[in-house]
Design an enzyme around this catalytic site. Structure first.
Site, mmCIF file in Angstrom:
data_model
loop_
_atom_site.group_PDB
_atom_site.id
_atom_site.type_symbol
_atom_site.label_atom_id
_atom_site.label_comp_id
_atom_site.label_asym_id
_atom_site.label_seq_id
_atom_site.Cartn_x
_atom_site.Cartn_y
_atom_site.Cartn_z
ATOM 1 C CE LYS A 73 47.350 36.655 41.263
ATOM 2 N NZ LYS A 73 46.862 37.389 39.778
ATOM 3 C CB THR A 75 41.257 28.469 40.269
ATOM 4 O OG1 THR A 75 40.213 30.072 39.794
ATOM 5 C CG2 THR A 75 40.984 27.442 40.131
ATOM 6 N NE ARG A 96 44.469 40.486 45.604
ATOM 7 C CZ ARG A 96 44.645 40.552 44.404
ATOM 8 N NH1 ARG A 96 44.843 42.183 44.226
ATOM 9 N NH2 ARG A 96 44.896 39.683 43.493
ATOM 10 C CE LYS A 107 41.623 40.195 37.605
ATOM 11 N NZ LYS A 107 41.484 38.885 38.679
ATOM 12 C CB ALA A 275 48.959 43.576 41.882
ATOM 13 C CG PHE A 303 47.040 42.193 37.810
ATOM 14 C CD1 PHE A 303 46.816 41.894 37.055
ATOM 15 C CD2 PHE A 303 47.415 43.195 38.455
ATOM 16 C CE1 PHE A 303 45.299 41.936 37.257
ATOM 17 C CE2 PHE A 303 45.820 43.660 38.234
ATOM 18 C CZ PHE A 303 45.525 43.311 37.726
ATOM 19 C CG PHE A 384 42.814 25.911 30.160
ATOM 20 C CD1 PHE A 384 41.223 26.922 29.970
ATOM 21 C CD2 PHE A 384 43.488 26.800 31.118
ATOM 22 C CE1 PHE A 384 40.624 27.991 30.708
ATOM 23 C CE2 PHE A 384 43.195 27.339 31.490
ATOM 24 C CZ PHE A 384 42.072 28.330 31.562
ATOM 25 C CD1 TRP A 412 38.571 26.233 36.911
ATOM 26 C CD2 TRP A 412 37.608 24.833 35.891
ATOM 27 N NE1 TRP A 412 37.453 26.772 35.768
ATOM 28 C CE2 TRP A 412 37.257 25.849 35.320
ATOM 29 C CE3 TRP A 412 37.086 23.872 34.739
ATOM 30 C CZ2 TRP A 412 35.737 25.592 34.509
ATOM 31 C CZ3 TRP A 412 36.751 23.481 33.562
ATOM 32 C CH2 TRP A 412 35.307 24.025 33.707
#
Length: 558
Positions: A73, A75, A96, A107, A275, A303, A384, A412
């Site tokens: 998210k 990224t 945030r 994480k 969240a 999340f 990916f 990315w």
């Protein structure tokens, strides 16, 4: 093929002095305070000066239900902002701040990834400008004043068995969840059961993120309930005369932090509630200021959309009187495979049937955003290298049947260049009319609000209130908190309160085990299932791989 780590990529990019970023926003030196060469705090009082200035568009980035494979998210948010800049739009991020808990846990940090990052990423992921330390200090000052009041005679008649205020530390530390303190004699306080939450779960964090001025901050702090007296009436921070000192600790923390992306797009990073146990959004001040400075503000909610987006809409937008213009729903082929039953170790090979089996999760989130909230939405597939055309086509076809477009996002690997297609689609969506709705009305009873969230957003059949939760619900309504919005605290890994129910489960019941009011923040927290407000470290924490050399260069942060 070997890829550079996030920290290696960030270290190779030459940042602009933050003064230059401030100038690009039209700021003068009186409008900000420098925190070194590459960080600054914007004076939150500037928002009042800009109150008559038109707002730019607000774009929410959310995601499907998280999996260990990751969704990206932040990224995507960073890459989208850079993509908007590349097509000539004045864009800004409002994100945030990361918590040290995930950074040293499992994480990782929250500054984006690959070529879509905010920098200086080491600072952002560690101590940054000290906001979290200030929040923790204000929280623990209130706890100290509470116990000190009881020790010195307890004129407020506080019932030590009904104290709801906990101390906090910004670290995953399961050992502190439940403790007994005040031991070894009268001089050391009054013995009682106690515990710690992680700082991002503190109501102080929520208050800071929902306040629109330092005066509003102090008023909200004053309303915080720390416990109840022997008559069952709430005792507040104001009763303890703590709000002034707490505000003094937060006087700098309330100002949003200005940094930049790798491609020098301005970013405000401020506040960091989780969240799954809090409301999961950056500060109202940062969001509103970004909307004044930029034509497009990109923000995210933590999340999956059942948690962060629901709270963004039903809490933040409601309390801040703002409304988004479009939504980006992030998904990955890898995550869809996991929702289709594939293990993390088997995500590499093509598996169209697993993608199809995982699609109901994506479709449920899409239905919520489009039909419940009435928002225009685009699906961004975070690319990916292992994704195949057949897998991507399966997602595109499913979304087209729902009347939703899919855009492949390669931010990315390519930064803003990889976000140009998404940027164009977001600009188009933001111009469409939307019929923004809330899930529930504030006038609904607490039980009605809980049921509507579970039925409309989660897809469950209803709720089960434990006897303790029902007593708490009745008390909250008796005390006048019945019209507060709801902040659901539940697992992030499922629509349900059971982390093992992946995909889009149905006909489940969510157990509400406790209800407590965050009177300062202005919402009721509903604790469901086995969710905890103090996480623990994994067997092999990320902290084991982090190091620093003789030149002060950090490695292993990602």
């Amino acid at each position: 093929m070997a890829y550079l780590s996030d920290i290696e990529i960030a270290s190779k990019v030459e940042m602009k002095p933050i003064k230059d970023i401030a100038v690009s926003l039209g700021l003068s030196e009186e409008d900000y305070s420098l925190y070194g060469k590459y960080k600054a705090k914007l004076d939150s009082r500037e928002l009042d000066k800009m109150k008559d200035q038109e707002n730019g568009k607000l774009i929410l980035v959310t995601a499907i239900t998280p999996t260990p494979a990751g969704e990206g998210k932040t990224t995507t948010s960073v890459g989208l902002a850079d993509g908007l800049s590349k097509i000539g739009k004045k864009a800004m991020l409002a994100l945030r701040e990361p918590s040290l808990g995930p950074v040293f846990g499992v994480k990782g940090g929250a500054a984006g990834g690959g070529y879509a990052q905010v920098v200086p990423m080491e600072d952002i992921n560690l101590h940054f400008t000290g906001d979290f330390h200030a929040i923790g200090a204000a929280n623990n000052l209130l706890a100290a004043m509470l116990d000190n009041h009881i020790h010195h005679g307890n004129t407020l008649q506080i019932d030590s068995r009904r104290i709801t205020w906990k101390r906090v530390v910004d670290m995953n530390d399961r050992q502190l969840r439940h403790i007994v303190d005040g031991l070894q004699g009268r001089i050391n306080g009054v013995p009682r059961e106690d515990g710690y939450d992680i700082t991002v779960a503190s109501e102080i964090m929520a208050v800071l993120c929902l306040a629109d001025s330092i005066v509003d901050l102090k008023n909200k702090l004053k309303r915080i309930i720390v416990g109840y007296n022997f008559s069952g009436d709430p005792v507040t921070a104001g009763d303890l005369k703590a709000e002034g000192a707490m505000t003094a600790l937060l006087k700098d923390a309330i100002h949003p932090n200005l940094v930049q992306t790798l491609e020098h797009t301005p970013a405000l990073i401020h506040g960091g509630p989780f969240a799954n146990i809090a409301h999961g959004c950056n500060s109202v001040l940062a969001t509103k200021m970004a909307m004044k400075y930029a034509d497009y503000t990109i923000t995210e909610a933590g999340f999956g959309a059942d948690l962060g987006a629901e709270k963004f809409f039903d809490i933040k937008c409601r309390l801040a009187d703002i409304q988004p213009d479009a939504v980006v729903l992030v998904a990955t082929i890898r995550a869809l495979k996991m929702h289709g039953g594939v293990s993390k170790k088997e995500l590499g090979p093509e598996n169209v049937s697993a993608v199809l089996a995982g699609l109901p999760n994506l479709e449920k989130h899409l239905s919520n955003i489009k039909e419940v909230y009435g928002m225009p939405v685009v699906v961004a597939i975070n690319k990916f290298p292992t994704d195949t055309e057949a897998e991507l086509d399966a997602v595109k076809k499913a979304c087209e049947e729902k009347g939703v477009e899919v855009v492949l996002s390669d931010v990315w690997g390519s930064g803003g260049e990889g976000g140009i297609d998404l940027a164009h689609k977001v600009v188009e969506l933001a111009e469409r009319d939307n019929k923004f709705n809330f899930v529930y009305d504030l006038e609904d009873s607490i039980e009605e609000k809980l049921i509507k969230i579970v039925q409309k957003i989660y897809g469950g059949k209803g709720i089960e209130l434990t006897p303790a939760a029902r007593r708490e619900m009745n008390d909250l309504e008796r005390l006048g908190f019945g019209e507060y919005p709801i902040c659901m605290a539940k697992t992030q890994y499922s629509f349900s309160d059971d982390a093992t129910l992946i995909g889009a489960p149905k006909d489940f019941t969510v157990t509400i085990r406790n209800l407590k009011v965050s009177a300062g923040a202005g919402f009721i927290v509903a604790l469901t299932g086995a969710v905890m407000t103090m996480p623990g470290l994994p067997k092999v924490p990320a902290a084991e791989k982090i190091d620093v050399n003789e030149d002060g260069i950090i490695s292993g942060l990602f």
